[in-house]
Write a protein that holds these residues in place. Structure first.
Motif, mmCIF file in Angstrom:
data_model
loop_
_atom_site.group_PDB
_atom_site.id
_atom_site.type_symbol
_atom_site.label_atom_id
_atom_site.label_comp_id
_atom_site.label_asym_id
_atom_site.label_seq_id
_atom_site.Cartn_x
_atom_site.Cartn_y
_atom_site.Cartn_z
ATOM 1 N N UNK A 191 -6.867 2.645 -6.294
ATOM 2 C CA UNK A 191 -6.328 3.907 -5.796
ATOM 3 C C UNK A 191 -7.452 4.789 -5.328
ATOM 4 N N UNK A 192 -7.411 5.136 -4.042
ATOM 5 C CA UNK A 192 -8.274 6.177 -3.514
ATOM 6 C C UNK A 192 -7.409 7.371 -3.172
ATOM 7 N N UNK A 193 -8.010 8.306 -2.439
ATOM 8 C CA UNK A 193 -7.206 9.463 -2.043
ATOM 9 C C UNK A 193 -6.355 9.155 -0.820
ATOM 10 N N UNK A 208 -10.387 7.536 -6.521
ATOM 11 C CA UNK A 208 -10.029 8.915 -6.160
ATOM 12 C C UNK A 208 -10.974 9.934 -6.767
ATOM 13 N N UNK A 247 -10.183 2.968 -9.868
ATOM 14 C CA UNK A 247 -9.958 4.364 -9.484
ATOM 15 C C UNK A 247 -11.072 4.821 -8.548
ATOM 16 N N UNK A 287 -5.429 5.850 0.204
ATOM 17 C CA UNK A 287 -4.541 4.698 0.058
ATOM 18 C C UNK A 287 -4.652 4.107 -1.343
ATOM 19 N N UNK A 288 -3.532 3.616 -1.821
ATOM 20 C CA UNK A 288 -3.494 2.846 -3.073
ATOM 21 C C UNK A 288 -2.972 1.453 -2.747
ATOM 22 N N UNK A 316 5.628 -2.143 -11.517
ATOM 23 C CA UNK A 316 4.258 -2.170 -10.994
ATOM 24 C C UNK A 316 3.317 -2.724 -12.054
ATOM 25 N N UNK A 319 0.847 -1.192 0.000
ATOM 26 C CA UNK A 319 0.000 0.000 0.000
ATOM 27 C C UNK A 319 0.886 1.247 0.000
ATOM 28 N N UNK A 320 0.345 2.288 -0.547
ATOM 29 C CA UNK A 320 1.026 3.589 -0.540
ATOM 30 C C UNK A 320 -0.019 4.640 -0.238
ATOM 31 N N UNK A 327 -4.415 15.522 -1.319
ATOM 32 C CA UNK A 327 -5.362 14.459 -1.685
ATOM 33 C C UNK A 327 -6.642 15.025 -2.265
ATOM 34 N N UNK A 357 -6.328 13.885 -5.964
ATOM 35 C CA UNK A 357 -5.077 13.206 -6.301
ATOM 36 C C UNK A 357 -5.094 11.792 -5.715
ATOM 37 N N UNK A 358 -4.656 10.821 -6.514
ATOM 38 C CA UNK A 358 -4.579 9.454 -6.025
ATOM 39 C C UNK A 358 -3.482 9.334 -4.958
ATOM 40 N N UNK A 359 -3.711 8.411 -4.012
ATOM 41 C CA UNK A 359 -2.724 8.210 -2.953
ATOM 42 C C UNK A 359 -1.361 7.842 -3.531
ATOM 43 N N UNK A 360 -1.360 7.040 -4.584
ATOM 44 C CA UNK A 360 -0.088 6.594 -5.158
ATOM 45 C C UNK A 360 0.721 7.752 -5.722
ATOM 46 N N UNK A 416 5.599 6.644 2.513
ATOM 47 C CA UNK A 416 6.873 6.141 1.976
ATOM 48 C C UNK A 416 7.885 7.275 1.807
ATOM 49 N N UNK A 458 -0.763 16.338 3.464
ATOM 50 C CA UNK A 458 -1.117 15.232 2.575
ATOM 51 C C UNK A 458 -2.603 15.347 2.192
ATOM 52 N N UNK A 480 -6.281 -0.657 -12.799
ATOM 53 C CA UNK A 480 -6.418 -0.235 -11.408
ATOM 54 C C UNK A 480 -7.799 0.384 -11.201
ATOM 55 N N UNK A 503 -1.063 -1.542 -4.595
ATOM 56 C CA UNK A 503 -0.271 -1.680 -5.819
ATOM 57 C C UNK A 503 0.360 -3.063 -5.881
ATOM 58 N N UNK A 506 3.119 11.072 0.726
ATOM 59 C CA UNK A 506 2.742 9.756 1.239
ATOM 60 C C UNK A 506 3.780 9.271 2.251
#
Lengths: 122, 180
Positions: free
Chosen positions: A80-82, A117, A115, A84-85, A104, A41-42, B178, B1-4, B11, B174, A113, A87, B9
């Motif tokens: 992918x949400x806002x 978001x 979406x 958490x993603x 990836x 997760x990211x 987001x 914006x997507x979390x990735x 990371x 963040x 993926x 992957x 983030x």
């Protein structure tokens, strides 16, 4: 100086197999190479990850390549949400140096993926 | 914006390593040596103490020490460290006096004990970790340079609202990204 690469498709359906080629070139041969199929997760907060399959190559040559087939499970889907993603990825890791490369991929019923978001926030 | 795609983030935050504000790493390592590797890293939550402790490890390895990292989550684990090992303890403020004394006894034969704490006193202070709005600005500029101008007007307010806790302030920023 090292060079690691992974070639495979980028979109998959659940339960399908990730076929590809991993290539490497090192000045000195690593002790081991691990080819991992994993998700992580990211985003915001605690990270989560799981390696679902590993192909280990003990005492590999300094340069070489490996054709691989790694079966995907049925879940979790890439999304992918806002906040958490999730992957999916294939990665090649050299031990003990930790040098690695990661590609990836996406896994879902559409192969893309999911979406979340763009959806309205509750 | 997507979390990735969010540049703030977790990371990326964790990849941002400790940078001493008023001294260099060489100064810090010299002081650590002078304190015989038994000292505290002092500061409030979110000020970089744990990051500094983590970043000490490879520098100690380069000097020939082993390190044993101990995180106080649920009581004091039994600490076993040899004579060439330095114990890096995260969260000394969570130990009562009895547990702290037990830890000191367990690490008596080891090469050192460096602990993070919210308050000074139990050992000499190696460094006091502090935060500031300029530090938050520098981190944002490094992690999210393309959004630094957008976030700039928010920095002082977020920093104050989070009482200087950089981790929480970055979490708020963040959320701003987001929503883009």
């Amino acid at each position: 100086m090292s060079d690691l690469s992974i070639e495979c498709a980028s979109r998959f359906l659940p339960g399908r197999t990730v076929d590809g080629v991993a290539r490497w070139r090192f000045d000195r041969a690593p002790r081991r190479l691990d080819l991992n199929l994993l998700w992580f997760t990211r985003g915001k907060g605690t990270r989560d990850s799981q390696v679902v399959d590993t192909l280990a190559i003990d005492a590999p040559p300094a340069a070489g390549q490996l054709d691989f087939s790694l079966p995907l499970p049925d879940a979790p889907y890439s999304f992918s949400g806002r906040l958490i993603s999730l992957i999916w990825a294939v990665e090649l890791v050299a031990e003990p140096s930790g040098e690695h490369c990661r590609v990836e991929i996406a896994m879902s019923p559409t192969g893309a993926e999911i979406d979340l978001a763009g959806k309205a926030m509750p | 914006m997507k979390a990735r795609d969010n540049p703030l983030c977790t990371d990326r935050q964790l990849a941002f390593r400790y940078r001493p504000l008023d001294c260099t790493w060489d100064d810090l390592m010299r002081r650590l040596h002078n304190l015989r590797y038994r000292c505290l890293v002092v500061g409030p939550e979110g000020s970089g103490k744990t990051t500094l402790l983590e970043d000490l490890a490879p520098r100690l390895h380069a000097l020939g020490f082993a390190t044993t990292f101990v995180r106080i989550d649920d009581g004091l684990p039994r600490v076993s460290a040899g004579p060439s090992a330095i114990v890096l303890l995260d969260g000394a403020e969570q130990l009562d006096r009895t547990s702290w004394n037990a830890l000191c006894e367990q690490t008596r034969q080891s090469a050192g004990l460096v602990a993070t704490s919210h308050t000074a006193g139990r050992l000499p202070t190696l460094i006091e970790c502090r935060t500031s709005v300029p530090l938050l600005r520098r981190i944002v500029a490094d992690l999210a340079p393309q959004h630094a101008a957008l976030l700039e007007p928010l920095l002082a307010d977020v920093y104050a609202r989070r009482n200087g806790n950089i981790r929480l302030a970055l979490g708020d920023l963040y959320d701003v990204l987001a929503g883009l």
